[in-house]
Design a protein around this motif. Structure first.
Motif, PDB file in Angstrom:
ATOM      1  N   LEU B  97       0.902  -1.106   0.062  1.00 56.94           N
ATOM      2  CA  LEU B  97      -0.131  -0.031   0.045  1.00 56.94           C
ATOM      3  C   LEU B  97       0.982   1.175  -0.093  1.00 56.94           C
ATOM      4  N   ASP B 113      -5.677   9.536   2.784  1.00 55.68           N
ATOM      5  CA  ASP B 113      -6.936   8.373   2.551  1.00 55.68           C
ATOM      6  C   ASP B 113      -7.397   8.479   1.240  1.00 55.68           C
ATOM      7  N   ALA B 116      -5.045   6.229  -0.510  1.00 54.64           N
ATOM      8  CA  ALA B 116      -5.271   4.861  -0.083  1.00 54.64           C
ATOM      9  C   ALA B 116      -6.333   4.241  -0.810  1.00 54.64           C
ATOM     10  N   GLU B 117      -7.630   4.967  -1.086  1.00 54.97           N
ATOM     11  CA  GLU B 117      -8.723   4.414  -1.629  1.00 54.97           C
ATOM     12  C   GLU B 117      -8.300   4.350  -3.010  1.00 54.97           C
ATOM     13  N   MET B 120      -6.336   1.065  -3.085  1.00 51.91           N
ATOM     14  CA  MET B 120      -7.044  -0.165  -2.857  1.00 51.91           C
ATOM     15  C   MET B 120      -7.715  -0.580  -4.156  1.00 51.91           C
ATOM     16  N   ALA B 129      -5.803  -6.940  -3.453  1.00 52.53           N
ATOM     17  CA  ALA B 129      -6.310  -6.177  -2.523  1.00 52.53           C
ATOM     18  C   ALA B 129      -5.941  -6.897  -1.143  1.00 52.53           C
ATOM     19  N   ALA B 132      -2.401  -5.876   0.560  1.00 51.79           N
ATOM     20  CA  ALA B 132      -1.896  -4.398   0.729  1.00 51.79           C
ATOM     21  C   ALA B 132      -0.968  -4.316   1.867  1.00 51.79           C
TER      22      ALA B 132
END
Lengths: 244, 242
Positions: B97, B113, B116-117, B120, B129, B132
């Motif tokens: 990640l 965030d 990260a979204e 993912m 996924a 990560a």
């Protein structure tokens, strides 16, 4: 045997005050010397990894000089040479004497800087070239690549050999006993010559050991750790995004 | 279609070695271009000039009409291209990640965030996924390369350069990576791919070019290229590998 003679131990232990003084002084010189070695060494190590030829040559010459002459000779040279430099610069009157603390810090600091430099250089070279290329292909500049990607990897590789340098540096501060004095070995030597009993040297060994042995354990631990593959590390951000 | 990449009279020397000899090439926006040729023919060097990993000795590289220079190349790379390498070049000190979010956060100013979204979503796309939080060393070669492709997607540039993405993989892992690339080819991304995977070339390429000795010797649709290539050396090369 003299070594187990109780009265000799009693006499020597009575002189412990001086040994503790030297112990403290040795620690102070080591810490300041380590700071000098790390700062100078890192600078030289980074210089030797740049694309600038002049910087690489300067770093190389420094490293070769300090690694290929004995520390004792270097310290003697500073001890007698620096006052002469001051005199040549027109500083007349009473001859300048280099304070033992300064001599110790500069002596072991510059000497170990050469070794630290080599540690840093090999650490940087140990990171595969593909890391820099990967970073640059994402648009990171060289400086950013060093900061975010290369140096954090270097750090893990170089910690054990750096701690090893710290250990050698502490032991090498005993060279001060030959010139300026004030350190643990010098005070132990005085104690032994006053009493004629070698118990002073035994205590001196024990005191160096007390500092150095934990450091040796730390080095072993760091070495083990640097070889481990890191385990998965849950991050809160990943969890949030996974649920989403 | 407008040209995304224009290469004009590009020459590249490594010392005395003339690696690229007056190469000119245009790649349309959204085009899938496959580059094949024997090793040492200059194909990797060519695509590495597009993101300035190699500095052209002479000639021009234009992206979206803008010339790439010593001054602007970092900004150009951030805007236009990402790359997938033979050796993956994931950052081993970071989790999967973190590998995916580093550039978006540090270079593109995304907040953590949001990055990260996106990361993912792209990991899901390459089927990883659940990895990560792993470190790259704990993944297989094929998985690492899929992560590298996801990383290239996270920065959302219109061009992705693939430099022999399956050459370092064990044979049984080649297909999983190719599958991801085939799926990717559905999108309007400009893909340049140096590869020896002829099946992939037939399936996704709009155009195949053959390079040898620093020159482009053959260029055409996969049908033309594989059925009746004009160039003799290209025919010889194909007869050896097909």
């Amino acid at each position: 045997m003299d070594l187990f003679d109780a009265s000799r131990w009693a006499t020597t232990l009575a002189g412990m005050g001086d040994l503790w003084g030297g112990f403290l002084f040795t620690i102070e010189v080591s810490l300041a010397g380590l700071a000098v070695a790390l700062v100078t060494g890192t600078l030289l190590g980074v210089m030797s990894s740049t694309e600038n030829r002049a910087l690489r040559v300067i770093s190389r010459v420094y490293v070769e000089f300090f690694q290929n002459t004995p520390l004792v000779v270097q310290v003697f040279l500073f001890y007698s040479g620096v006052p002469q430099i001051f005199r040549a610069l027109g500083h007349t009157g009473t001859p300048v004497r280099v304070a033992p603390f300064v001599l110790g810090v500069v002596g072991v600091g510059l000497y170990h800087a050469a070794y630290v430099s080599e540690v840093i250089r090999t650490g940087i070279e140990a990171v595969p070239k593909g890391q820099m290329e990967g970073a640059q292909s994402q648009g990171f500049s060289r400086v950013q690549a060093y900061r975010y990607i290369i140096l954090p990897q270097t750090f893990k590789i170089i910690l054990p050999p750096l701690a090893n340098q710290a250990l050698n540096l502490i032991k090498n501060t005993s060279v001060l006993a030959l010139v300026a004095g004030g350190d643990l070995m010098y005070n132990a030597d005085n104690l032994v010559s006053d009493s004629g009993f070698l118990q002073g040297y035994v205590l001196c060994c024990v005191m160096y050991f007390v500092i150095c042995f934990p450091l040796a354990l730390l080095i072993k631990w760091l070495e083990r750790r640097s070889k481990q593959t890191p385990k998965a590390k849950p991050t809160p951000a990943a969890g949030v995004a996974k649920e989403a | 279609m407008a040209n995304m990449i224009e290469i004009k009279h590009l020459n590249k020397y490594f010392g005395d070695l003339h690696v690229l000899k007056d190469v000119s090439l245009e790649v349309a926006a959204g085009e899938k271009l496959v580059i094949i040729g024997p090793s040492g023919s200059g194909k990797s060097t060519l695509i590495r000039c597009i993101n300035y990993l190699e500095r052209p000795t002479s000639g021009q590289v234009l992206i979206d009409g803008q010339e790439m220079t010593e001054k602007n190349h970092l900004a150009m790379v951030r805007t236009y291209s990402s790359m997938v390498f033979q050796q993956f070049n994931l950052y081993p000190n970071m989790t999967v990640l973190e590998n995916l979010t580093l550039a978006p956060v540090k270079l593109q100013g995304k907040d953590k965030d949001e990055a990260a979204e996106t990361a993912m979503a792209n990991l899901k796309r390459v089927g990883l996924a659940h990895k990560a939080d792993e470190y790259p060393q704990n993944l297989s070669g094929g998985q690492q390369q899929r992560v590298a492709i996801a990383r290239a997607l996270c920065t959302k540039q219109p061009i992705i350069l693939f430099d022999e993405p399956t050459s370092a993989l064990d044979p049984e892992m080649v297909q999983e990576v190719l599958n991801v690339m085939v799926e990717l080819a559905q999108e309007n991304i400009t893909m340049l791919c140096v590869t020896h995977e002829m099946g992939f070339a037939r399936e996704v390429a709009d155009r195949v070019i053959f390079m040898d000795d620093g020159q482009i010797l053959e260029s055409g649709t996969p049908e033309h290229f594989f059925e009746h290539p004009d160039n003799e050396r290209c025919r010889q090369f194909l007869s050896k590998i097909l």
